[in-house]
Design a protein around this motif. Structure first.
Motif, short mmCIF file in Angstrom:
data_model
loop_
_atom_site.label_atom_id
_atom_site.label_comp_id
_atom_site.label_asym_id
_atom_site.label_seq_id
_atom_site.Cartn_x
_atom_site.Cartn_y
_atom_site.Cartn_z
N PRO A 181 19.82 -58.98 13.85
CA PRO A 181 20.94 -59.92 13.81
C PRO A 181 21.68 -59.84 12.48
N ASP A 182 22.96 -60.15 12.54
CA ASP A 182 23.78 -60.15 11.32
C ASP A 182 23.55 -61.44 10.57
N PRO A 183 23.09 -61.40 9.32
CA PRO A 183 22.80 -62.63 8.59
C PRO A 183 24.03 -63.27 7.95
N GLY A 184 25.19 -63.01 8.47
CA GLY A 184 26.41 -63.55 7.87
C GLY A 184 27.13 -62.45 7.13
N ASP A 185 27.56 -62.72 5.93
CA ASP A 185 28.27 -61.73 5.13
C ASP A 185 27.48 -61.49 3.84
N PRO A 186 26.49 -60.58 3.89
CA PRO A 186 25.68 -60.35 2.70
C PRO A 186 26.32 -59.39 1.71
N GLY A 187 27.51 -58.94 1.99
CA GLY A 187 28.15 -57.92 1.16
C GLY A 187 28.65 -58.46 -0.16
N PRO A 188 29.15 -57.57 -1.00
CA PRO A 188 29.62 -57.97 -2.32
C PRO A 188 30.85 -58.87 -2.28
N ASN A 189 31.51 -58.97 -1.14
CA ASN A 189 32.68 -59.83 -1.05
C ASN A 189 32.30 -61.31 -0.96
N ALA A 190 31.00 -61.59 -0.73
CA ALA A 190 30.53 -62.96 -0.61
C ALA A 190 30.01 -63.46 -1.95
N SER A 191 30.59 -63.01 -3.02
CA SER A 191 30.11 -63.37 -4.35
C SER A 191 31.17 -64.16 -5.11
N LEU A 192 30.82 -64.52 -6.32
CA LEU A 192 31.77 -65.21 -7.19
C LEU A 192 32.95 -64.31 -7.52
N ALA A 193 34.08 -64.90 -7.82
CA ALA A 193 35.28 -64.12 -8.15
C ALA A 193 35.01 -63.16 -9.31
N ALA A 194 34.21 -63.58 -10.28
CA ALA A 194 33.91 -62.74 -11.43
C ALA A 194 33.07 -61.52 -11.05
N HIS A 195 32.43 -61.57 -9.87
CA HIS A 195 31.57 -60.47 -9.43
C HIS A 195 32.16 -59.67 -8.28
N LYS A 196 33.44 -59.87 -7.98
CA LYS A 196 34.08 -59.15 -6.88
C LYS A 196 34.04 -57.65 -7.12
N ALA A 197 34.05 -56.91 -6.03
CA ALA A 197 33.98 -55.45 -6.10
C ALA A 197 35.23 -54.87 -6.75
N LEU A 198 35.02 -53.87 -7.58
CA LEU A 198 36.11 -53.17 -8.25
C LEU A 198 36.11 -51.71 -7.81
N GLY A 199 37.25 -51.08 -7.81
CA GLY A 199 37.33 -49.65 -7.54
C GLY A 199 37.48 -49.32 -6.07
N SER A 200 37.93 -48.09 -5.80
CA SER A 200 38.21 -47.68 -4.43
C SER A 200 36.95 -47.52 -3.60
N ILE A 201 35.85 -47.10 -4.20
CA ILE A 201 34.59 -46.96 -3.43
C ILE A 201 34.12 -48.33 -2.97
N MET A 202 34.18 -49.32 -3.83
CA MET A 202 33.76 -50.66 -3.46
C MET A 202 34.70 -51.25 -2.41
N ARG A 203 36.00 -50.98 -2.51
CA ARG A 203 36.93 -51.48 -1.50
C ARG A 203 36.62 -50.84 -0.14
N ALA A 204 36.24 -49.58 -0.14
CA ALA A 204 35.86 -48.91 1.11
C ALA A 204 34.58 -49.53 1.67
N ARG A 205 33.62 -49.85 0.80
CA ARG A 205 32.38 -50.48 1.25
C ARG A 205 32.67 -51.82 1.92
N LEU A 206 33.62 -52.58 1.39
CA LEU A 206 33.96 -53.86 1.98
C LEU A 206 34.47 -53.69 3.41
N GLN A 207 35.24 -52.64 3.65
CA GLN A 207 35.73 -52.36 5.00
C GLN A 207 34.58 -52.00 5.93
N VAL A 208 33.62 -51.24 5.42
CA VAL A 208 32.44 -50.87 6.22
C VAL A 208 31.63 -52.12 6.55
N TYR A 209 31.41 -53.00 5.57
CA TYR A 209 30.68 -54.24 5.82
C TYR A 209 31.36 -55.07 6.90
N ALA A 210 32.68 -55.19 6.82
CA ALA A 210 33.42 -55.98 7.80
C ALA A 210 33.30 -55.37 9.20
#
Length: 75
Positions: free
Chosen positions: A21-50
């Motif tokens: 089962p999907d436990p919600g949104d465990p990805g890096p996008n579910a973090s504090l604004a100061a810890h948001k993903a940076l860079g193109s690889i991380m932005r691609a990971r966010l799309q994969v998580y979604a």
């Protein structure tokens, strides 16, 4: 240096990550604004998580839902 000893983890008994089962949104996008993903690889990971989250919800026939209380988060 000290050795760390752990017990073996219980196996999935033939299940794969797609079957779990999907436990919600465990990805890096579910973090504090100061810890948001940076860079193109991380932005691609966010799309994969979604996409993976959407797949899990479709496969399991449940709507995406964010927990509103700590008791709703699986242990």
């Amino acid at each position: 240096m000290k050795a760390i000893q752990t017990r073996p983890q219980q196996g999935l008994d033939g299940l794969t990550l797609v079957d779990l089962p999907d436990p919600g949104d465990p990805g890096p996008n579910a973090s504090l604004a100061a810890h948001k993903a940076l860079g193109s690889i991380m932005r691609a990971r966010l799309q994969v998580y979604a996409a993976l989250s959407a797949f899990h919800h479709r496969k399991n026939g449940v709507a995406a839902q964010e927990p509103s209380a700590i008791e709703q988060i699986p242990a």
